[in-house]
Design a protein around this motif. Structure first.
Motif, PDB file in Angstrom:
ATOM      1  N   GLN A 243      44.398  38.109  40.242  1.00 59.76           N
ATOM      2  CA  GLN A 243      45.526  38.955  40.277  1.00 59.76           C
ATOM      3  C   GLN A 243      45.504  40.308  41.102  1.00 59.76           C
ATOM      4  O   GLN A 243      44.653  40.357  41.557  1.00 59.76           O
ATOM      5  CB  GLN A 243      45.400  39.669  38.606  1.00 59.76           C
ATOM      6  CG  GLN A 243      46.431  40.547  38.348  1.00 59.76           C
ATOM      7  CD  GLN A 243      46.266  41.405  36.962  1.00 59.76           C
ATOM      8  OE1 GLN A 243      45.278  41.608  36.609  1.00 59.76           O
ATOM      9  NE2 GLN A 243      47.370  41.680  36.395  1.00 59.76           N
ATOM     10  N   GLY A 244      46.752  40.415  41.538  1.00 60.32           N
ATOM     11  CA  GLY A 244      46.988  41.588  42.498  1.00 60.32           C
ATOM     12  C   GLY A 244      48.158  42.153  42.638  1.00 60.32           C
ATOM     13  O   GLY A 244      49.459  41.501  41.944  1.00 60.32           O
ATOM     14  N   ASP A 245      48.417  43.033  43.569  1.00 57.05           N
ATOM     15  CA  ASP A 245      49.682  43.583  43.679  1.00 57.05           C
ATOM     16  C   ASP A 245      50.565  43.344  45.156  1.00 57.05           C
ATOM     17  O   ASP A 245      51.374  43.590  45.498  1.00 57.05           O
ATOM     18  CB  ASP A 245      49.793  45.186  43.617  1.00 57.05           C
ATOM     19  CG  ASP A 245      48.716  45.794  44.804  1.00 57.05           C
ATOM     20  OD1 ASP A 245      48.262  44.968  45.527  1.00 57.05           O
ATOM     21  OD2 ASP A 245      48.521  47.034  44.753  1.00 57.05           O
ATOM     22  N   ARG A 250      42.325  39.840  43.317  1.00 57.02           N
ATOM     23  CA  ARG A 250      40.992  39.959  42.554  1.00 57.02           C
ATOM     24  C   ARG A 250      40.794  39.097  41.474  1.00 57.02           C
ATOM     25  O   ARG A 250      41.684  38.843  40.699  1.00 57.02           O
ATOM     26  CB  ARG A 250      40.753  41.490  42.088  1.00 57.02           C
ATOM     27  CG  ARG A 250      40.793  42.550  43.042  1.00 57.02           C
ATOM     28  CD  ARG A 250      40.494  43.838  42.553  1.00 57.02           C
ATOM     29  NE  ARG A 250      40.401  44.837  43.472  1.00 57.02           N
ATOM     30  CZ  ARG A 250      41.499  45.851  44.143  1.00 57.02           C
ATOM     31  NH1 ARG A 250      42.614  45.570  43.481  1.00 57.02           N
ATOM     32  NH2 ARG A 250      41.272  46.465  44.879  1.00 57.02           N
ATOM     33  N   PRO A 251      39.689  38.434  41.486  1.00 53.78           N
ATOM     34  CA  PRO A 251      39.244  37.500  40.349  1.00 53.78           C
ATOM     35  C   PRO A 251      39.199  38.369  39.061  1.00 53.78           C
ATOM     36  O   PRO A 251      38.788  39.367  38.828  1.00 53.78           O
ATOM     37  CB  PRO A 251      37.877  37.017  40.455  1.00 53.78           C
ATOM     38  CG  PRO A 251      37.235  38.209  41.540  1.00 53.78           C
ATOM     39  CD  PRO A 251      38.346  38.848  42.265  1.00 53.78           C
ATOM     40  N   THR A 252      39.944  37.873  37.977  1.00 50.01           N
ATOM     41  CA  THR A 252      40.256  38.331  36.843  1.00 50.01           C
ATOM     42  C   THR A 252      39.791  37.410  35.789  1.00 50.01           C
ATOM     43  O   THR A 252      40.096  36.330  35.818  1.00 50.01           O
ATOM     44  CB  THR A 252      41.813  38.752  36.606  1.00 50.01           C
ATOM     45  OG1 THR A 252      42.124  39.799  37.617  1.00 50.01           O
ATOM     46  CG2 THR A 252      42.061  39.227  35.410  1.00 50.01           C
ATOM     47  N   TYR A 253      39.249  37.685  34.628  1.00 53.07           N
ATOM     48  CA  TYR A 253      38.942  37.084  33.611  1.00 53.07           C
ATOM     49  C   TYR A 253      39.524  37.186  32.226  1.00 53.07           C
ATOM     50  O   TYR A 253      39.769  38.618  32.051  1.00 53.07           O
ATOM     51  CB  TYR A 253      37.294  37.363  33.388  1.00 53.07           C
ATOM     52  CG  TYR A 253      36.517  36.800  34.714  1.00 53.07           C
ATOM     53  CD1 TYR A 253      36.090  35.578  34.851  1.00 53.07           C
ATOM     54  CD2 TYR A 253      36.489  37.771  35.845  1.00 53.07           C
ATOM     55  CE1 TYR A 253      35.584  35.220  36.064  1.00 53.07           C
ATOM     56  CE2 TYR A 253      35.740  37.311  37.032  1.00 53.07           C
ATOM     57  CZ  TYR A 253      35.242  36.271  37.265  1.00 53.07           C
ATOM     58  OH  TYR A 253      34.548  35.955  38.223  1.00 53.07           O
ATOM     59  N   TRP A 254      39.835  36.579  31.257  1.00 49.74           N
ATOM     60  CA  TRP A 254      40.287  36.769  30.068  1.00 49.74           C
ATOM     61  C   TRP A 254      39.951  35.519  29.096  1.00 49.74           C
ATOM     62  O   TRP A 254      39.651  34.273  29.468  1.00 49.74           O
ATOM     63  CB  TRP A 254      41.904  36.951  30.213  1.00 49.74           C
ATOM     64  CG  TRP A 254      42.449  35.700  30.311  1.00 49.74           C
ATOM     65  CD1 TRP A 254      43.340  35.217  29.475  1.00 49.74           C
ATOM     66  CD2 TRP A 254      42.956  34.779  31.379  1.00 49.74           C
ATOM     67  NE1 TRP A 254      44.107  34.205  29.727  1.00 49.74           N
ATOM     68  CE2 TRP A 254      43.677  33.793  30.974  1.00 49.74           C
ATOM     69  CE3 TRP A 254      42.409  35.078  32.643  1.00 49.74           C
ATOM     70  CZ2 TRP A 254      44.126  33.159  32.015  1.00 49.74           C
ATOM     71  CZ3 TRP A 254      42.707  33.995  33.455  1.00 49.74           C
ATOM     72  CH2 TRP A 254      43.686  32.964  33.233  1.00 49.74           C
ATOM     73  N   CYS A 255      40.097  35.927  27.637  1.00 45.98           N
ATOM     74  CA  CYS A 255      40.100  34.758  26.955  1.00 45.98           C
ATOM     75  C   CYS A 255      41.562  34.418  26.318  1.00 45.98           C
ATOM     76  O   CYS A 255      41.988  35.159  25.846  1.00 45.98           O
ATOM     77  CB  CYS A 255      39.287  35.321  25.690  1.00 45.98           C
ATOM     78  SG  CYS A 255      39.239  34.322  24.311  1.00 45.98           S
TER      79      CYS A 255
END
Length: 275
Positions: A243-245, A250-255
């Motif tokens: 994710q980035g603008d 940047r590595p992004t984590y979610w459920c």
């Protein structure tokens, strides 16, 4: 990238080692300030501001540094081997009779007048660990652009200073929203909890050697760095995506089960989460 709690710890170590002592060695290894000589001056204090470090020195000078991805300051006793990295990665050396502070891989290093510090840090929002903390201002800043993805808004240091990629992912999990959910789609009561929740997490970790957001032994994070292991709450495999603008991804984590909202590889779902 070091986050606000890590920078606060670094400032504390530097302050304890240098503050109140006269510099006996000074070496700034960046072209613009290579000829600056700070020897003979007393270090007054070392103060964190968000992810920035301000080392204030007698005579109205401030050494401003930022660690970004892999910069660090190491403290050494006399005669102790320097093991922070190869010599060519050293950007700054500040030595006293009792300690030597060595800055490695510092992407930002500048010497400025203390009266001009705002030029370096004046753009920052309220500091989550600083005396200027203002939760109402932080919330107003976050909601200025309702269409902005929640994760990007949290990382923007102009909104509130101190959140990095770890806290971004963990906060989104605790809010039960994906990092790609437009922040304006959060219910007002959920959005209002963001500043207080962020401050609670950073304050809980400002003095810990190992960061934890869960309170669970041997499980330091809910989602950050856990893909594809199971979510601690529901057991669904944690996912990862960038994710980035546009300036930096940047590595992004979610459920995908616990967090509502748009995410790579799935359609947007209505927000249904509550803390």
């Amino acid at each position: 990238m070091p986050e606000g709690d890590t920078v606060s710890q670094a400032a504390g170590r530097l302050h304890r080692a240098l503050a109140g002592h006269v510099l006996t060695r000074s070496d700034l290894r960046v072209p613009k300030f290579a000829t600056a000589d700070l020897t003979g001056r007393t270090v007054l204090d070392v103060t964190p501001r968000g992810k920035h470090l301000l080392t204030r020195i007698e005579g109205g000078l401030t050494l401003h540094s930022h660690l970004r991805m892999d910069g660090s300051w190491k403290i050494y006793a006399p005669g102790e081997p320097w093991r922070g990295g190869p010599t060519h990665q050293i950007r700054a050396i500040l030595g006293t009779a009792d300690h030597t502070a060595v800055g490695y891989r510092l992407p930002v290093l500048e010497l400025l007048r203390t009266a001009d510090e705002q030029r370096a840090v004046g753009h920052l929002g309220p500091d989550l660990l600083g005396p200027d903390w203002d939760p109402d201002k932080a919330l107003t800043n976050l909601l200025t652009d309702p269409a902005r993805p929640l994760g990007e808004a949290l990382l923007d240091q102009r909104n509130l200073a101190g959140i990095g990629n770890v806290y971004k992912s963990e906060l989104c999990f605790l809010l039960r929203a994906t990092p790609w959910l437009p922040i304006g789609e959060l219910p007002a009561d959920t959005a209002a909890r963001i500043p207080g929740l962020a401050k609670k997490l950073l304050e809980a970790n400002r003095d810990r050697p190992a960061r934890s957001t869960t309170g669970v032994r041997d499980q330091n994070h809910f989602v950050y760095g856990r893909a594809p292991r199971p979510c601690l709450r529901c057991g669904t495999p944690v996912r990862q995506a960038d994710q980035g603008d546009g300036s930096r991804e940047r590595p992004t984590y979610w459920c995908p089960t616990c967090q509502s909202g748009p995410a790579p590889g799935r359609r947007a779902t209505p927000f249904r989460g509550r803390i």
